[in-house]
Design an enzyme around this catalytic site. Structure first.
Site, PDB file in Angstrom:
ATOM      1  N   CYS A   2       0.819  -1.150   0.008  1.00 27.36           N
ATOM      2  CA  CYS A   2      -0.288  -0.124   0.040  1.00 27.36           C
ATOM      3  C   CYS A   2       1.081   1.072   0.229  1.00 27.36           C
ATOM      4  O   CYS A   2       2.073   0.959  -0.072  1.00 27.36           O
ATOM      5  CB  CYS A   2      -1.067   0.014   1.075  1.00 27.36           C
ATOM      6  SG  CYS A   2      -0.149  -0.796   2.527  1.00 27.36           S
ATOM      7  N   ARG A  27      -0.223   1.899  -6.826  1.00 24.57           N
ATOM      8  CA  ARG A  27       0.255   0.766  -5.986  1.00 24.57           C
ATOM      9  C   ARG A  27      -0.715  -0.186  -5.706  1.00 24.57           C
ATOM     10  O   ARG A  27      -0.597  -1.265  -5.183  1.00 24.57           O
ATOM     11  CB  ARG A  27       0.873   1.090  -4.678  1.00 24.57           C
ATOM     12  CG  ARG A  27       2.233   2.212  -4.697  1.00 24.57           C
ATOM     13  CD  ARG A  27       2.794   2.486  -3.623  1.00 24.57           C
ATOM     14  NE  ARG A  27       3.232   1.473  -2.653  1.00 24.57           N
ATOM     15  CZ  ARG A  27       4.497   1.347  -2.679  1.00 24.57           C
ATOM     16  NH1 ARG A  27       5.288   1.853  -3.518  1.00 24.57           N
ATOM     17  NH2 ARG A  27       4.904   0.293  -1.676  1.00 24.57           N
ATOM     18  N   TRP A  74      -4.308  -2.077   0.931  1.00 22.46           N
ATOM     19  CA  TRP A  74      -4.557  -3.034   0.423  1.00 22.46           C
ATOM     20  C   TRP A  74      -4.911  -4.417   1.270  1.00 22.46           C
ATOM     21  O   TRP A  74      -3.806  -4.704   1.966  1.00 22.46           O
ATOM     22  CB  TRP A  74      -3.317  -3.449  -0.848  1.00 22.46           C
ATOM     23  CG  TRP A  74      -3.809  -4.585  -1.866  1.00 22.46           C
ATOM     24  CD1 TRP A  74      -4.598  -4.430  -2.884  1.00 22.46           C
ATOM     25  CD2 TRP A  74      -3.349  -5.938  -1.681  1.00 22.46           C
ATOM     26  NE1 TRP A  74      -4.559  -5.513  -3.517  1.00 22.46           N
ATOM     27  CE2 TRP A  74      -3.982  -6.515  -2.789  1.00 22.46           C
ATOM     28  CE3 TRP A  74      -2.831  -6.754  -0.674  1.00 22.46           C
ATOM     29  CZ2 TRP A  74      -3.958  -7.665  -3.029  1.00 22.46           C
ATOM     30  CZ3 TRP A  74      -2.507  -7.931  -1.268  1.00 22.46           C
ATOM     31  CH2 TRP A  74      -3.023  -8.593  -2.296  1.00 22.46           C
ATOM     32  N   ASN A  98       2.704  -0.155   6.333  1.00 26.32           N
ATOM     33  CA  ASN A  98       2.831  -1.315   5.387  1.00 26.32           C
ATOM     34  C   ASN A  98       3.493  -2.415   5.805  1.00 26.32           C
ATOM     35  O   ASN A  98       4.465  -2.520   6.559  1.00 26.32           O
ATOM     36  CB  ASN A  98       3.732  -0.749   4.056  1.00 26.32           C
ATOM     37  CG  ASN A  98       2.878   0.504   3.202  1.00 26.32           C
ATOM     38  OD1 ASN A  98       1.887   0.676   3.684  1.00 26.32           O
ATOM     39  ND2 ASN A  98       3.651   0.852   2.390  1.00 26.32           N
ATOM     40  N   GLY A  99       3.032  -3.577   5.209  1.00 30.05           N
ATOM     41  CA  GLY A  99       3.732  -4.947   5.631  1.00 30.05           C
ATOM     42  C   GLY A  99       2.956  -5.735   6.452  1.00 30.05           C
ATOM     43  O   GLY A  99       1.611  -5.677   6.416  1.00 30.05           O
ATOM     44  N   GLU A 481       3.883 -13.745 -21.231  1.00 34.82           N
ATOM     45  CA  GLU A 481       3.689 -12.310 -20.866  1.00 34.82           C
ATOM     46  C   GLU A 481       2.456 -11.817 -21.451  1.00 34.82           C
ATOM     47  O   GLU A 481       1.533 -11.099 -20.626  1.00 34.82           O
ATOM     48  CB  GLU A 481       4.811 -11.634 -21.189  1.00 34.82           C
ATOM     49  CG  GLU A 481       4.503  -9.984 -21.093  1.00 34.82           C
ATOM     50  CD  GLU A 481       4.680  -9.677 -19.426  1.00 34.82           C
ATOM     51  OE1 GLU A 481       4.253  -8.559 -19.493  1.00 34.82           O
ATOM     52  OE2 GLU A 481       4.669 -10.416 -18.683  1.00 34.82           O
ATOM     53  N   LYS A 485      -0.625 -10.192 -19.325  1.00 36.98           N
ATOM     54  CA  LYS A 485      -1.470  -8.893 -19.333  1.00 36.98           C
ATOM     55  C   LYS A 485      -2.758  -8.990 -19.478  1.00 36.98           C
ATOM     56  O   LYS A 485      -3.389  -8.065 -18.989  1.00 36.98           O
ATOM     57  CB  LYS A 485      -0.782  -8.192 -20.608  1.00 36.98           C
ATOM     58  CG  LYS A 485       0.709  -7.665 -20.183  1.00 36.98           C
ATOM     59  CD  LYS A 485       0.783  -6.602 -19.230  1.00 36.98           C
ATOM     60  CE  LYS A 485       2.060  -6.223 -18.645  1.00 36.98           C
ATOM     61  NZ  LYS A 485       2.327  -7.171 -17.773  1.00 36.98           N
ATOM     62  N   GLU A 488      -4.259  -9.847 -16.199  1.00 35.27           N
ATOM     63  CA  GLU A 488      -4.295  -8.579 -15.440  1.00 35.27           C
ATOM     64  C   GLU A 488      -5.235  -7.579 -15.480  1.00 35.27           C
ATOM     65  O   GLU A 488      -5.941  -7.146 -14.625  1.00 35.27           O
ATOM     66  CB  GLU A 488      -2.884  -8.196 -15.341  1.00 35.27           C
ATOM     67  CG  GLU A 488      -1.879  -8.837 -14.686  1.00 35.27           C
ATOM     68  CD  GLU A 488      -0.284  -8.132 -14.812  1.00 35.27           C
ATOM     69  OE1 GLU A 488       0.375  -8.270 -13.657  1.00 35.27           O
ATOM     70  OE2 GLU A 488      -0.012  -7.846 -16.089  1.00 35.27           O
ATOM     71  N   HIS A 504      -0.240 -31.606 -26.587  1.00 36.68           N
ATOM     72  CA  HIS A 504      -0.277 -32.422 -25.192  1.00 36.68           C
ATOM     73  C   HIS A 504      -1.180 -31.728 -24.036  1.00 36.68           C
ATOM     74  O   HIS A 504      -0.997 -32.033 -23.083  1.00 36.68           O
ATOM     75  CB  HIS A 504       1.292 -32.414 -24.690  1.00 36.68           C
ATOM     76  CG  HIS A 504       2.168 -33.023 -25.551  1.00 36.68           C
ATOM     77  ND1 HIS A 504       2.110 -34.383 -26.047  1.00 36.68           N
ATOM     78  CD2 HIS A 504       3.406 -32.560 -26.332  1.00 36.68           C
ATOM     79  CE1 HIS A 504       3.343 -34.705 -26.562  1.00 36.68           C
ATOM     80  NE2 HIS A 504       3.924 -33.580 -26.983  1.00 36.68           N
ATOM     81  N   LYS A 603       1.292  -2.612  -7.234  1.00 34.58           N
ATOM     82  CA  LYS A 603       2.601  -2.585  -7.903  1.00 34.58           C
ATOM     83  C   LYS A 603       3.725  -2.940  -7.410  1.00 34.58           C
ATOM     84  O   LYS A 603       4.478  -3.628  -8.010  1.00 34.58           O
ATOM     85  CB  LYS A 603       2.398  -1.005  -8.164  1.00 34.58           C
ATOM     86  CG  LYS A 603       3.906  -0.577  -9.152  1.00 34.58           C
ATOM     87  CD  LYS A 603       3.620  -1.024 -10.540  1.00 34.58           C
ATOM     88  CE  LYS A 603       4.554  -0.554 -11.323  1.00 34.58           C
ATOM     89  NZ  LYS A 603       4.598  -1.298 -12.595  1.00 34.58           N
TER      90      LYS A 603
END
Length: 608
Positions: A2, A27, A74, A98-99, A481, A485, A488, A504, A603
């Site tokens: 956050c 973020r 967050w 944060n954390g 990737e 994307k 996300e 397969h 982020k």
């Protein structure tokens, strides 16, 4: 995961902090709040939802203050709600965090036994009560130090105390925290863009360092109270680089910034006439590279896909075995590393918790650590033996774009440099490889010109239930990737697969409703992937090819064909990346998604 911003000084601190929170929106967050000094003491305002909701709530009050802290949360412990939003209060102590506090449950039990009441589901409230307990007999900074002796976990804290109105105390462990320096004003934040409009002079705090901000100065000490000398660093990012600049979204702006970002990453780092790469830019000596026998690369998310491309580059040009690991898995598989091995760490922010843990494990086992990073002064860059900064500028969109392509360029330069030193790349070969780099920004511009064609593809397929991305060789990671994307940004399920592996299992998914994105460079695997396209076509799949083969058969057998410029085997990955980024963006927009701040994502992932 956050954002933190605190300000003390001559401006209206409430306005400065609200602006800083807006600059930290990238973020990812689910609630926001501020705490400020008024003639009533410390007041707290919190709101679930976006910063604009918090701002709307505050506007009628016309608040002013000289000292304010703010936070975007967050959710980790406790659902998104006003009660769980930061800042948290315990009598005269107010803080943001944060954390993750790993031992919060036994601490919570201890504080309840002492008579403290809990009003949230968060681990953070434990820290608040613990500091308040010590603040009854210690000044704020000492109370923080005493409380942290009991805490296990990761944290960045900004703390204020009602009877010490001219003070903000900040401390960090495994979560980023930086101090901004001004004339009679100071800032503390989880990331530089929060105060970039006011200061570019930065102190990057290291783990276990305590910053005490007043309106007169900043003092840095260790947890033991011993003063620490810090070097002031200046960041080159301008405030305008962190603004949208006329683009509808940061993600689109950053996709279009890639030619400039790549040019900045290259600047001063090689000489195309002599075919030489400037080793000083990597922090290596020739003997370091000459003695290499094995390389490990660790990263997370998009950076992991860059790492996979790096494996192809290094093994192809340097002929050294390379192991690539997802950082969160690395230290749990008991990796076999010996002294003298090289660990390459790839991280946009330099603060990703899993990547830092892998980096520290490698150093403990005796490896030399080389980080490819975008953020000057980040934890990864400070702890590494050698650093390559990508200089791509601030990346605000949560989904990485320009950081990814500049990471590929950094790995390409490293592979050429090591290949030169080991005598595996001739001078002429090196010159040719580097000449392709010189023209790469222009070729990326041409790849961006596919935007209108990609919009048409997006309009046709944005309602699809799923996508399949296929690639071979160096472009298999681009398939991964592309799928990431899309997941996300649009919340559509997508899979990236090696095209030869499709038969397969994933071939069972193919029908008339499945769009299949195929990466088809004109290389030694061209005929193989044409066969894979035919397999898809036979089963009715909708084929969207991205290719640099203007005259070949691929466009004839595809439902849609996107053309990018030609380049060599390794740099083709950069040009193939651009259309898959644009496709994800346009599909996300058409589906009404928040492409800059996708749900549930942050982020900088600073918790394990």
């Amino acid at each position: 995961m956050c954002g933190i911003i605190g300000y003390i000084g001559k401006r209206n601190a409430v306005s400065v902090v609200l602006e800083g929170l807006r600059r930290l929106e990238y973020r990812g967050y689910d609630s926001a709040g501020i705490a400020f000094f008024s003639n009533k003491g410390i007041e707290v305002r919190r709101r679930r939802g976006k910063i604009k909701d918090l701002t709307s709530m505050l506007e009628p009050e016309n608040l002013t203050s000289h000292t304010t802290i703010g936070h975007t949360r967050w959710a980790t412990h406790g659902k998104p709600s006003e009660e769980n939003a930061h800042p948290h209060r315990s009598n005269g102590i107010v803080l943001v965090h944060n954390g993750i506090i790993e031992n919060y449950l036994p601490l919570k039990k201890k504080m309840i036994e002492k008579g403290y009441q809990f009003t949230s589901e968060t681990d953070t409230e434990v820290v608040c009560h613990l500091i308040e307990n010590y603040a009854r007999e210690y000044p704020l900074e000492d109370a923080v130090r005493e409380a942290l002796k009991e805490i296990k976990g990761a944290y960045a804290l900004a703390v204020i105390k009602e009877d010490e109105p001219d003070k903000i105390v900040g401390v960090r462990k495994d979560c980023p925290l930086v101090v901004g320096l001004g004339e009679g004003e100071f800032f503390i934040a989880s990331d530089v863009p929060a105060f970039l409009n006011y200061s570019r002079d930065i102190l990057f705090l290291d783990d276990g360092e305590v910053a005490v901000l007043t309106s007169k100065d900043v003092k840095i000490t260790g947890l033991d109270g011993v003063p620490v000398k810090k070097r002031v660093q200046s960041v080159s990012w301008s405030p305008s680089m962190a603004e949208k600049g006329g683009y509808k979204h940061f993600m689109l702006k950053e996709i279009y910034e890639q030619p400039r970002a790549i040019a900045d990453t290259l600047r001063g780092r090689f000489n195309a006439e002599s075919g030489s790469v400037n080793l000083e830019e990597f922090g290596f000596k020739e003997e370091d590279l000459n003695s290499l026998e094995k390389i490990f690369i660790v990263a997370c998310g998009t950076s992991y896909h860059a790492a996979l491309i790096g494996k192809y580059m290094i093994e192809g040009l340097v002929r050294i075995p390379v192991e690539v690991d997802i950082a969160s898995e690395f230290r749990y598989r008991k990796p076999i590393i010996k002294s003298g091995d090289l660990m390459i760490v790839i991280t946009q922010s330099g603060e990703t918790a899993d990547t830092l843990a892998a980096q520290r494990e490698a150093k403990k086992l005796g490896a030399k650590v080389f980080t490819i990073c975008n953020v000057v002064g980040s934890t990864s860059s400070r702890e590494a033996d050698a650093v390559f900064y990508t200089h791509s500028g601030p990346e605000i969109g949560v989904a990485s774009t320009k950081a990814f392509t500049t990471q590929i360029v950094g790995l390409y330069l490293f592979a050429i440099s090591a290949g030169n030193i080991k005598g595996l790349i001739s001078e002429d070969m090196s010159k040719e490889f580097l000449r392709e780099l010189l023209v790469l920004p222009g070729k990326v511009e041409k790849a961006l010109a596919t935007d209108e064609s990609i919009k048409m593809v997006a309009k046709q397929f944005f309602k699809a239930r799923g996508f399949l991305y296929l690639g071979r060789g160096t472009n298999y990671p681009i398939a991964l990737e592309g799928a990431l994307k899309l997941k996300e940004i649009s919340y559509i399920h997508a899979e990236g697969y090696p095209a030869g592996e499709m038969k397969h299992g994933p071939i069972a998914l193919i029908d008339e409703e499945l769009p299949v994105i195929v990466l088809v460079p004109k290389d030694n695997l061209y005929d193989k992937i044409i066969s894979n396209i035919q397999e898809v076509k036979t089963r009715g799949g909708k084929i969207i090819s991205i290719t640099n083969d203007v005259d070949g058969e691929v466009c004839d057998i595809s439902d849609k064909c996107i053309l990018v410029p030609e380049t060599n085997l390794y740099l083709t990955t950069v040009l193939m990346a651009v259309p898959v980024q644009l496709l994800a963006y346009h599909i996300g927009v058409l589906r009404g998604c928040d492409v800059d701040q996708p749900r549930n994502l942050a982020k900088s992932v600073t918790v394990e």
